[in-house]
Write a protein that holds these residues in place. Structure first.
Motif, PDB file in Angstrom:
ATOM      1  N   MET A   1       0.836  -1.204   0.000  1.00  0.00           N
ATOM      2  CA  MET A   1       0.000   0.000   0.000  1.00  0.00           C
ATOM      3  C   MET A   1       0.874   1.257   0.000  1.00  0.00           C
ATOM      4  O   MET A   1       1.890   1.315   0.683  1.00  0.00           O
ATOM      5  N   MET A   2       0.449   2.237  -0.766  1.00  0.00           N
ATOM      6  CA  MET A   2       1.130   3.534  -0.765  1.00  0.00           C
ATOM      7  C   MET A   2       0.123   4.612  -0.378  1.00  0.00           C
ATOM      8  O   MET A   2      -1.081   4.421  -0.520  1.00  0.00           O
ATOM      9  N   LEU A   3       0.658   5.723   0.073  1.00  0.00           N
ATOM     10  CA  LEU A   3      -0.213   6.834   0.456  1.00  0.00           C
ATOM     11  C   LEU A   3      -0.251   7.882  -0.654  1.00  0.00           C
ATOM     12  O   LEU A   3       0.765   8.133  -1.317  1.00  0.00           O
ATOM     13  N   PHE A   4      -1.435   8.490  -0.832  1.00  0.00           N
ATOM     14  CA  PHE A   4      -1.566   9.584  -1.795  1.00  0.00           C
ATOM     15  C   PHE A   4      -0.520  10.660  -1.530  1.00  0.00           C
ATOM     16  O   PHE A   4       0.103  11.182  -2.452  1.00  0.00           O
ATOM     17  N   SER A   5      -0.338  10.990  -0.241  1.00  0.00           N
ATOM     18  CA  SER A   5       0.589  12.072   0.106  1.00  0.00           C
ATOM     19  C   SER A   5       2.011  11.733  -0.344  1.00  0.00           C
ATOM     20  O   SER A   5       2.784  12.625  -0.671  1.00  0.00           O
ATOM     21  N   GLY A   6       2.319  10.423  -0.386  1.00  0.00           N
ATOM     22  CA  GLY A   6       3.664  10.003  -0.766  1.00  0.00           C
ATOM     23  C   GLY A   6       3.928  10.056  -2.268  1.00  0.00           C
ATOM     24  O   GLY A   6       5.070   9.944  -2.708  1.00  0.00           O
ATOM     25  N   THR A   7       2.867  10.202  -3.070  1.00  0.00           N
ATOM     26  CA  THR A   7       3.063  10.224  -4.526  1.00  0.00           C
ATOM     27  C   THR A   7       3.196  11.648  -5.060  1.00  0.00           C
ATOM     28  O   THR A   7       3.642  11.840  -6.184  1.00  0.00           O
ATOM     29  N   LYS A   8       2.788  12.622  -4.248  1.00  0.00           N
ATOM     30  CA  LYS A   8       2.813  14.012  -4.738  1.00  0.00           C
ATOM     31  C   LYS A   8       4.248  14.424  -5.043  1.00  0.00           C
ATOM     32  O   LYS A   8       5.157  14.203  -4.220  1.00  0.00           O
ATOM     33  N   GLY A   9       4.464  14.967  -6.236  1.00  0.00           N
ATOM     34  CA  GLY A   9       5.793  15.443  -6.623  1.00  0.00           C
ATOM     35  C   GLY A   9       6.681  14.379  -7.246  1.00  0.00           C
ATOM     36  O   GLY A   9       7.780  14.694  -7.704  1.00  0.00           O
ATOM     37  N   LEU A  10       6.217  13.106  -7.293  1.00  0.00           N
ATOM     38  CA  LEU A  10       7.038  12.069  -7.934  1.00  0.00           C
ATOM     39  C   LEU A  10       7.129  12.339  -9.440  1.00  0.00           C
ATOM     40  O   LEU A  10       6.130  12.692 -10.070  1.00  0.00           O
ATOM     41  N   PRO A  11       8.328  12.148 -10.039  1.00  0.00           N
ATOM     42  CA  PRO A  11       8.415  12.307 -11.488  1.00  0.00           C
ATOM     43  C   PRO A  11       7.675  11.172 -12.200  1.00  0.00           C
ATOM     44  O   PRO A  11       7.671  10.036 -11.730  1.00  0.00           O
ATOM     45  N   VAL A  12       7.024  11.510 -13.323  1.00  0.00           N
ATOM     46  CA  VAL A  12       6.323  10.520 -14.141  1.00  0.00           C
ATOM     47  C   VAL A  12       7.184  10.281 -15.387  1.00  0.00           C
ATOM     48  O   VAL A  12       7.410  11.202 -16.176  1.00  0.00           O
TER      49      VAL A  12
ATOM     50  N   GLY B   1       6.407  14.897 -16.417  1.00  0.00           N
ATOM     51  CA  GLY B   1       6.009  15.892 -15.418  1.00  0.00           C
ATOM     52  C   GLY B   1       6.059  15.250 -14.043  1.00  0.00           C
ATOM     53  O   GLY B   1       6.629  14.168 -13.874  1.00  0.00           O
ATOM     54  N   THR B   2       5.446  15.909 -13.079  1.00  0.00           N
ATOM     55  CA  THR B   2       5.383  15.331 -11.742  1.00  0.00           C
ATOM     56  C   THR B   2       3.932  15.175 -11.321  1.00  0.00           C
ATOM     57  O   THR B   2       3.038  15.866 -11.834  1.00  0.00           O
ATOM     58  N   VAL B   3       3.703  14.266 -10.387  1.00  0.00           N
ATOM     59  CA  VAL B   3       2.345  13.998  -9.915  1.00  0.00           C
ATOM     60  C   VAL B   3       1.870  15.169  -9.069  1.00  0.00           C
ATOM     61  O   VAL B   3       2.527  15.549  -8.103  1.00  0.00           O
ATOM     62  N   GLU B   4       0.725  15.717  -9.459  1.00  0.00           N
ATOM     63  CA  GLU B   4       0.164  16.814  -8.666  1.00  0.00           C
ATOM     64  C   GLU B   4      -0.993  16.303  -7.809  1.00  0.00           C
ATOM     65  O   GLU B   4      -1.170  16.728  -6.673  1.00  0.00           O
ATOM     66  N   ALA B   5      -1.789  15.380  -8.358  1.00  0.00           N
ATOM     67  CA  ALA B   5      -2.934  14.848  -7.613  1.00  0.00           C
ATOM     68  C   ALA B   5      -3.354  13.524  -8.226  1.00  0.00           C
ATOM     69  O   ALA B   5      -3.013  13.210  -9.365  1.00  0.00           O
ATOM     70  N   LEU B   6      -4.099  12.762  -7.436  1.00  0.00           N
ATOM     71  CA  LEU B   6      -4.705  11.527  -7.921  1.00  0.00           C
ATOM     72  C   LEU B   6      -6.219  11.723  -7.881  1.00  0.00           C
ATOM     73  O   LEU B   6      -6.757  12.204  -6.888  1.00  0.00           O
ATOM     74  N   ALA B   7      -6.883  11.366  -8.983  1.00  0.00           N
ATOM     75  CA  ALA B   7      -8.341  11.516  -9.047  1.00  0.00           C
ATOM     76  C   ALA B   7      -8.984  10.167  -8.780  1.00  0.00           C
ATOM     77  O   ALA B   7      -8.634   9.167  -9.392  1.00  0.00           O
ATOM     78  N   VAL B   8      -9.944  10.172  -7.846  1.00  0.00           N
ATOM     79  CA  VAL B   8     -10.568   8.930  -7.396  1.00  0.00           C
ATOM     80  C   VAL B   8     -11.910   8.729  -8.084  1.00  0.00           C
ATOM     81  O   VAL B   8     -12.706   9.658  -8.185  1.00  0.00           O
ATOM     82  N   GLU B   9     -12.133   7.510  -8.575  1.00  0.00           N
ATOM     83  CA  GLU B   9     -13.468   7.096  -9.044  1.00  0.00           C
ATOM     84  C   GLU B   9     -14.130   6.445  -7.838  1.00  0.00           C
ATOM     85  O   GLU B   9     -14.047   5.224  -7.644  1.00  0.00           O
TER      86      GLU B   9
ATOM     87  N   GLY C   1      -8.735   6.903 -10.882  1.00  0.00           N
ATOM     88  CA  GLY C   1      -9.077   7.034 -12.294  1.00  0.00           C
ATOM     89  C   GLY C   1      -7.979   7.681 -13.108  1.00  0.00           C
ATOM     90  O   GLY C   1      -7.649   7.217 -14.198  1.00  0.00           O
ATOM     91  N   HIS C   2      -7.412   8.756 -12.586  1.00  0.00           N
ATOM     92  CA  HIS C   2      -6.426   9.539 -13.330  1.00  0.00           C
ATOM     93  C   HIS C   2      -5.338  10.064 -12.404  1.00  0.00           C
ATOM     94  O   HIS C   2      -5.522  10.168 -11.203  1.00  0.00           O
ATOM     95  N   LEU C   3      -4.220  10.402 -13.043  1.00  0.00           N
ATOM     96  CA  LEU C   3      -3.143  11.151 -12.384  1.00  0.00           C
ATOM     97  C   LEU C   3      -3.187  12.559 -12.951  1.00  0.00           C
ATOM     98  O   LEU C   3      -3.354  12.719 -14.162  1.00  0.00           O
ATOM     99  N   ARG C   4      -3.010  13.550 -12.117  1.00  0.00           N
ATOM    100  CA  ARG C   4      -2.862  14.895 -12.661  1.00  0.00           C
ATOM    101  C   ARG C   4      -1.379  15.266 -12.612  1.00  0.00           C
ATOM    102  O   ARG C   4      -0.738  15.126 -11.573  1.00  0.00           O
ATOM    103  N   LEU C   5      -0.858  15.697 -13.759  1.00  0.00           N
ATOM    104  CA  LEU C   5       0.559  16.047 -13.868  1.00  0.00           C
ATOM    105  C   LEU C   5       0.724  17.550 -13.878  1.00  0.00           C
ATOM    106  O   LEU C   5      -0.140  18.280 -14.342  1.00  0.00           O
ATOM    107  N   SER C   6       1.873  17.977 -13.429  1.00  0.00           N
ATOM    108  CA  SER C   6       2.199  19.386 -13.616  1.00  0.00           C
ATOM    109  C   SER C   6       3.672  19.495 -14.002  1.00  0.00           C
ATOM    110  O   SER C   6       4.454  18.568 -13.778  1.00  0.00           O
TER     111      SER C   6
END
Lengths: 202, 141
Positions: B1-12, B22-30, B37-42
């Motif tokens: 298991m990973m945490l959402f907070s731990g993925t923020k800023g990871l390079p994609v 880019g880097t992970v800005e947010a994860l969108a939940v279905e 559902g999606h990763l948001r990059l910035s």
């Protein structure tokens, strides 16, 4: 029994879909003609849409009435105002302020608020009670009385069973307990009448 | 298991070209599915602003990077209807509040939501009903 609520506290409660979107907030709670059940809510908009909405929320479309929100399955739960207001027009607005009389003709006070259960049933009233009704001598009291089984609503008056005066409560938590006792006693007396009728047949 | 907070800023990074998108800005939940559902990059090199990437393109989520299949235009142009789950109010389907979302634990292999950590205790991913502008709605116990 789940937490009881005052109808006045339902005002401004957000109306939220199961998808987590807020679609309105409660303006007023509308009751049926005998003030036994919520028939629905009139609504206000939120944020930029603040102010009375043309739509209303019939009780049949409510998923749950909770302590912090009214849940609806979706936006399509909102209906024409007629769905709520026409059926409950007689009671709407007439309940708070109505005169309270016991079935022995004693004035018990006037209605301040309506106590509702999460399933939409009216279980009692918060009244400004007379000394005669609460048998206390410090002037008027704000007390809770159970709706009871024999209550009648006519025009601007409520008739409560005189026995209800034994069940008045000073606050909502103790009222919850007393409603249960009152309901249990009503059920028991019905049960014994049933038995008597059964014996007559034999 | 990973945490959402731990993925923020990871390079994609793409697996085929090793290109950083880019880097992970947010994860969108279905929410009704209990899935990401999606990763948001910035901050992608060739892109300005935000971009969305469907979770189906994710090959691995590691401690240091998110690996996606290919850079062959994997980014969706159309923005999904996204509400940030972190910090969201939590409401049961009985209409009672249940704190706010502190973090979300997910299975990086499947994108399935394991546990939602709230200020009033943990909620299993199976109980999620919807995530909207007002609240994350969960099934009451």
């Amino acid at each position: 029994m789940d937490a009881l609520m005052l109808a006045s506290e339902l005002a401004k409660r957000p109306v939220v879909t199961l998808a987590g979107e807020v679609v309105a907030e409660v303006k007023d709670t509308v009751f049926d003609g005998t003030a036994g059940q919520i028939t629905g809510f009139t609504l206000n908009g939120r944020g930029l849409l603040a102010g009375p909405l043309k739509q209303s929320l019939p009780w049949s479309s409510v998923h749950a009435l909770g302590r912090h929100a009214v849940l609806v399955p979706g936006r399509e739960a909102l209906a024409e105002p007629a769905a709520v207001v026409a059926s409950g027009e007689a009671a709407h607005g007439a309940v708070p302020g109505a005169k309270v009389l016991t079935d022995e003709g004693v004035e018990a006070g006037s209605v301040l608020d309506v106590v509702v259960a999460p399933d939409g049933r009216v279980v009692g009233f918060r009244i400004s009670a007379t000394e005669a009704f609460v048998h206390r001598d410090h002037g008027r009291h704000s007390v809770f009385v159970p709706r009871g089984e024999a209550l009648a609503v006519s025009g601007r008056a409520l008739v409560v069973p005189s026995g209800a005066s034994h069940f008045v409560a000073d606050d909502l938590p103790s009222f919850t307990t007393q409603v249960e006792i009152f309901a249990a006693r009503a059920a028991a007396s019905k049960g014994s009448k049933g038995t008597a009728a059964g014996r007559e047949h034999l | 298991m990973m945490l959402f907070s731990g993925t923020k800023g990871l390079p994609v990074v793409t697996a085929d070209e090793a290109a950083e998108l880019g880097t992970v800005e947010a994860l969108a939940v279905e929410a009704p599915l209990g899935l990401i559902g999606h990763l948001r990059l910035s901050g992608g090199p060739a892109r300005k602003g935000r971009a969305w990437l469907p979770w189906s393109l994710v090959r691995a989520v590691g401690p240091d990077a998110v690996i996606v299949r290919s850079a062959a235009e994997p980014v969706v142009a159309e923005e999904p209807d996204h509400h940030e789950i972190l910090g969201s109010r939590v409401l049961t389907d009985r209409g009672d509040e249940h704190g706010t979302v502190k973090d979300v634990a997910f299975d990086p292999a499947t994108g399935r939501i394991g546990t939602v950590h709230t200020t009033q205790g943990n909620v299993s991913g199976h109980r999620l009903l919807g995530l909207g502008d007002y609240a994350l709605v969960i099934r009451a116990e």
